[in-house]
Design an enzyme around this catalytic site. Sequence first.
Site, PDB file in Angstrom:
ATOM      1  N   ASP A 334     -12.460 -17.960 -22.940  1.00  0.00           N
ATOM      2  CA  ASP A 334     -11.401 -17.568 -23.855  1.00  0.00           C
ATOM      3  C   ASP A 334     -11.598 -18.346 -25.161  1.00  0.00           C
ATOM      4  O   ASP A 334     -12.506 -19.155 -25.299  1.00  0.00           O
ATOM      5  CB  ASP A 334     -10.035 -17.851 -23.232  1.00  0.00           C
ATOM      6  CG  ASP A 334      -8.953 -16.900 -23.737  1.00  0.00           C
ATOM      7  OD1 ASP A 334      -9.054 -16.452 -24.888  1.00  0.00           O
ATOM      8  OD2 ASP A 334      -8.002 -16.631 -22.992  1.00  0.00           O
ATOM      9  N   GLU A 534       1.417 -14.606 -26.015  1.00  0.00           N
ATOM     10  CA  GLU A 534       0.966 -15.863 -25.421  1.00  0.00           C
ATOM     11  C   GLU A 534       2.044 -16.937 -25.451  1.00  0.00           C
ATOM     12  O   GLU A 534       3.210 -16.677 -25.171  1.00  0.00           O
ATOM     13  CB  GLU A 534      -0.322 -16.311 -26.095  1.00  0.00           C
ATOM     14  CG  GLU A 534      -1.413 -15.259 -25.949  1.00  0.00           C
ATOM     15  CD  GLU A 534      -2.773 -15.741 -26.327  1.00  0.00           C
ATOM     16  OE1 GLU A 534      -3.178 -16.829 -25.913  1.00  0.00           O
ATOM     17  OE2 GLU A 534      -3.484 -15.007 -27.043  1.00  0.00           O
TER      18      GLU A 534
END
Length: 828
Positions: A334, A534
Amino acid sequence: MIRRGAPLAGLAMAAFAFGVPASGQTASPAPADTSPATPSSVANPATWPAIRSPVREDPAIEGKITQLIARMSLEQKVGQIVQGDIASITPDDVRKYQLGSVFNGGNSDPGGKYNAPAKDWLALADAFWDASTSDDPNLPRIPAIWGIDAVHGHSNIVGATLFPHNVGLGAMRDPALMRRIGEVTAVEMRVTGIDWTFAPTIAVVRDDRWGRSYEGFGEVPEIAASYAGALVKGLQGKVGARDWLKGPHVIATAKHFLGDGGTRDGKDQGNAQVTEAQLRDLFAPPYEAAIKAGVQSIMISFSSWNGRKMTGNRSLLTGVVKDRWNFDGFLVSDWNAHAQVEGCTASDCPQAILAGLDLYMAPDSWKGIWESTLREVKAGTIPMSRLDDAVRRILRVKFRAGIFDAKRPSERAYAGQYDQLGSPDHRAVARQAVRESLVLLKNAGSLLPLKAGANILVAGDGADNVAKQAGGWTLSWQGTGTLPSDFPNATSIWRGIENEVKAAGGKASLSVDGQFATKPDAAIVVFGENPYAEFQGDRSDVAFDDPATVDTLATMKRLKAAGVPVVAVFLSGRPLWVNPYLNASDAFVAAWLPGSEGEGIADLLFGKADFRGKLPFSWPKRPDQAPLNVGDPGYDPLFAYGFGLTTRDKGDLAALPEDRGTLKGDRNVLFARGKPTNGRRFLFGTEAALAADPDPALISARSADRGAQEDSIRIAWTGKASATAALIGEPVDLTREANGDVALVIDLKVDAAPTAPVLLGGRDVTARLTALAASKQWGQIAVPLRCLVGTPLDRVAQPLTLTTAGHLDLTVSAIRFASPPEGVVDCR
């Protein structure tokens, strides 16, 4: 994945104080996760099921890869395992460093325009392709691929079909429709020349306080496990078919491996403290299903398992995924996640490759990681065999996807067919998904379905707001900062209702605050969470905090008092405690984040179809009820996992308790509705003696009004003093928030300009405050946390300290961590 904002030139202002060193110091590497490592963070692969992908190695392809690797330079090999973000890399960089892939995060767009037209995306895809395939007689030609977060449709692109987010799709229980959603998304990606998506997200969400809850399909693995294979087949095609990974299909990614939805306290990028059996049985089944469907890439999570970062956990990456599961695609990290591995920085992390990672996602650190990896391979720190294995895996996927034989992106199937974006056929698929995803929680007196020929009032700030109904990861990372014109192929919920009512000869009117001249037959109130993505959606409890400037609850109560039946349509990325709103409505619909097709909601409200959605997450009975998962000891939800009414069911609901208690709410909000949040309070006085009660000789504070009574605070300085938002209790860790361009944002109005320098952590913000005073308007100050170089963000006690020795009068209505508004950011 996250994405920092595009570079912003702002007015002269400084970073906010955190009670720590001022400017001019250098930042330290991100701290390693030091959470208790009990039980073990080392997996025993022998206890995991042995599985195998239906994709078999092709001897012809393997032979080509062997020959290719033999011809590649070391620099070219390293380039294959490094990818940069398009906001930090150019086609010339791809050519020079021979990079094997590029990607764009949520706020990265061609030309830095969040609403860049589709043709600009296609042109940039050509530019990167041309750069990677330029002739060099001394090196083999290796085309680059482009990855993107097409997570609920091709949602970075203006005009694309926007499907419901995964939380809504989980309510459908319809794998066949999921496959069709994958097919539509892949075709729309091909229109813009992009061949790889960072989807599907197959997290199992165990704590609804997590800001990524809407990216998961449910709280237990059954839904994600049933969907993973269907979505992969929709995106990639059927293994063995001529168009597998080609033509109308793209490369898919299963993410984020493993346990990202099980972190402690629902903290994004946090620590999942579970046994190996729990990790395997709760979180792994969707990945097993994805591999069995032939998925070709897996993204590794930011998060930790019992204190060890996933990106550096060899027992899982190599021992389980590659050896036990026989996965022969590649593993990608990521956004700069390798920087969080113990002993690593963003520009140097051999530990990740040695653990089994194959591709560094290094958005703005790509050059540094390229240089350090090259150096470490030469030194033997990274064995050549490990580098060659990573390169082989990436090349294998490229060969399988026909990348080496493909033409430029603009010359491939579907490229430039812009009428495919949001086409009627594609939108029909999304509308069906909306119809199947809505969950009816209350229907007192069988109010629903409504009669389309009636007089219908539509209220609420979500009614005519496509951005709100679409949520995060829509044109921008957080889904904010867009305009109605950015959604040319979308229908708001209001427009869907209006179309339905007018077609039946009824009357529909829109009034955000619910005011009316003629009493309506029924009112539909659309409200809910504002967009987020997020960690900006992380919460400290599961009580709904209405972000609307108009008090939605008061609107609903006023309508009921007037004898108007109320239908509540709730937009959210997760179940939240909404007892007062349930009490104030006659019917209550959990609409999740439905995307571009508002008419799908009208279909159910007016009886074109009946409700079939079932809760993929348990609905809380209390604000502090998190985590809350079916099967847990003492399981006591308001609505259980799997609950969902039809209009044929008895839908009455007894009055519910409304006492919220003393809870913290959104952990990213520091001050709202006139009160500090999350255990903070305002302190005033000299820097050496801050107190809860201000000294009127130096500084005064009183409640003020902006949109509601006493929803703000007015602070006036008459001498040298400070105002600080102080955290009562232990300091907090904001390292996660600093990963990207998250900013501390203050909404304020300067009532009297400063007469002396005003400092925020030793930096001068006088110019900005003076400009705001001259405007006589409400404005904002926003400073990205990444600007606070040298700041120990893992132990923040005072997120805001404002000091002056002169006169200053200002009113503050909100303080929060959020995406920085364009034009008011400065890192100087």
